[in-house]
Design a protein around this motif. Sequence first.
Motif, PDB file in Angstrom:
ATOM      1  N   LEU A  60       0.840  -1.205   0.000  1.00 58.14           N
ATOM      2  CA  LEU A  60       0.000   0.000   0.000  1.00 58.14           C
ATOM      3  C   LEU A  60       0.874   1.254   0.000  1.00 58.14           C
ATOM      4  O   LEU A  60       0.624   2.196  -0.773  1.00 58.14           O
ATOM      5  N   ALA A  61       1.902   1.276   0.838  1.00 57.25           N
ATOM      6  CA  ALA A  61       2.795   2.430   0.878  1.00 57.25           C
ATOM      7  C   ALA A  61       3.527   2.611  -0.447  1.00 57.25           C
ATOM      8  O   ALA A  61       3.733   3.735  -0.913  1.00 57.25           O
TER       9      ALA A  61
ATOM     10  N   LEU B 254       1.117   4.166  -3.050  1.00 54.04           N
ATOM     11  CA  LEU B 254       0.943   5.599  -2.835  1.00 54.04           C
ATOM     12  C   LEU B 254       2.206   6.380  -3.197  1.00 54.04           C
ATOM     13  O   LEU B 254       2.126   7.527  -3.653  1.00 54.04           O
TER      14      LEU B 254
ATOM     15  N   LEU C 299       2.166   6.780  -6.997  1.00 51.13           N
ATOM     16  CA  LEU C 299       0.929   7.331  -7.571  1.00 51.13           C
ATOM     17  C   LEU C 299       1.139   8.722  -8.176  1.00 51.13           C
ATOM     18  O   LEU C 299       0.685   8.982  -9.305  1.00 51.13           O
TER      19      LEU C 299
ATOM     20  N   SER D  64       6.224  14.382  -3.642  1.00 56.78           N
ATOM     21  CA  SER D  64       4.840  14.118  -3.213  1.00 56.78           C
ATOM     22  C   SER D  64       4.664  12.655  -2.857  1.00 56.78           C
ATOM     23  O   SER D  64       4.013  12.310  -1.855  1.00 56.78           O
ATOM     24  N   GLY D  65       5.252  11.783  -3.666  1.00 56.37           N
ATOM     25  CA  GLY D  65       5.166  10.354  -3.380  1.00 56.37           C
ATOM     26  C   GLY D  65       5.855   9.989  -2.079  1.00 56.37           C
ATOM     27  O   GLY D  65       5.365   9.149  -1.312  1.00 56.37           O
TER      28      GLY D  65
ATOM     29  N   LEU E 285       3.521  10.931   0.777  1.00 51.71           N
ATOM     30  CA  LEU E 285       2.432   9.960   0.901  1.00 51.71           C
ATOM     31  C   LEU E 285       2.921   8.643   1.483  1.00 51.71           C
ATOM     32  O   LEU E 285       2.227   8.003   2.285  1.00 51.71           O
ATOM     33  N   TRP E 286       4.109   8.219   1.082  1.00 55.23           N
ATOM     34  CA  TRP E 286       4.697   6.971   1.594  1.00 55.23           C
ATOM     35  C   TRP E 286       4.896   7.046   3.106  1.00 55.23           C
ATOM     36  O   TRP E 286       4.508   6.129   3.845  1.00 55.23           O
TER      37      TRP E 286
ATOM     38  N   CYS F 282       1.578   7.052   4.971  1.00 56.05           N
ATOM     39  CA  CYS F 282       0.972   5.725   4.952  1.00 56.05           C
ATOM     40  C   CYS F 282       1.636   4.801   5.970  1.00 56.05           C
ATOM     41  O   CYS F 282       0.951   4.057   6.687  1.00 56.05           O
TER      42      CYS F 282
END
Length: 496
Positions: A422-423, A426, A429, A455-456, A459-460, A463
Amino acid sequence: MSPTTKMSVRGAALLAMASQVSAFIIQFAASVILARYFIDPEDLGLFTIAFSFISLLAVLQEFGITRFVTGERELDDERIRTAFTVSLAISWSVAIGCVALAWPVSAFYEMPELRPLMLVIAASYFFVPLAIVPMALAHRKMDFVSNSMTENGVVLANATIAIWLAWRGHGAMALAWGAFAQQIARMVISQWRVGFILPFPPRLEGALPILRFGGFATLLSAFYQASARLPELLIGRLLDTAALGLFTRAFGLAAQLRLLVSGALGTVFFPAFRQLRDEGEALGPHYERVTANYCAITWPAMAGLAALATPIISMLYGERWLGAAVPLEWIAISQILFIALPLHADLPILLHEKRALLWRSGWDMVASVGLLVLGAWFSLEAAAASRVAHSFVWFVIFAPFLARTIGFHWRVMTRIWLQSALATGLAILPVWLSYVWWAPATQASFGQLTIAVLSGAALWLICLRQTRHCAYTEIHSYACSALAYFGWRQLMPAPR
């Protein structure tokens, strides 16, 4: 694991990571300079054929001495001298065989230009045994300062000689002399760090346990080398040297990034797990935490490399290397499953599961080569895609075996893999969204990619914290230590 041991391992991991970053910077910069200005795919392909053939035979040189010295419970001066004597006798015999191999290989490929390359590379292996035992002793003592100095010194020597000779127009031969300089530097630095030791007078008493262990370790290494090198040789034969050069560039870039992110940690965790074994602790829980750290950090790096393959190849190496972009995507993706089970060979050896490990390594080699031949029959891209198929086969072969041997829990590991996946999703993404809404991969600018990557990364990290990924605790600890120097410790949110 005791607090003292845990802190020593954490400090060693930080040092290993710092060393790997500096070595990566040197290697990466050298590869970009060489590929962009001096070396073309044909040169790299020619060098790869020579280096791969020598490597297949040179795998006999190490003879498991490093693992024996590092993992042996009781190691006195006499046993060290015996190990050193065995290493010299075997290694120099193998080096002579490598020299003799130059003539039949150049005839097989109908490439006379291969012969001088192979002779230079083979000659470098006469220096290898003089570094094996000194480096193993440093690993055993967890002297990662010596290890860091050695690894950085050898890549600097390789890069300096290769770039200088390539600038003078020596092409593939520049890479061969770079490899030669690397082995000399490894010998000099490792010997210096242990006080210049040699096995004089030679000693063979007590060599039988070393020979028994070395026979197993050599066969195991032979399987791994065959799995790694035969694909390169087959591409060179089934396709051409240019295709091999592109494949090697893609594979090398993925390997460099993997080593940057997590490669040095193996030298830290192997002796740490040996201590845990000797203390009688269960290894399963510790292995689960190690896996969490590997996957949380390395999976996004490899997925990001796949997503950024085209702009990275174009910006760094130039248009003549763009044929490596698609292979790089496949190879980077394949690394994700290989990383899901770290230390898959080291820990079974520590836990005396040698025979079972050997059988599985043999089947893995057969699968790797067979899938590669099938892919290379069609195209370079299909050959690279076969690495993804191989990673699935590898996982099926080793996952049940490691669960039984190490004692990890499937439920815990599955949660780690899902959280890491999941991480990872994201993290990449923003890159894919930028291709859709901003500019495609072939036209992406440096600014676009920088914004997407940052940005990634945000998000990582979010998460990992929100999903209570156990790797976040380690990341938080390292980050706070670094931010504390600037008084910014409070900027790093505490684990949930």
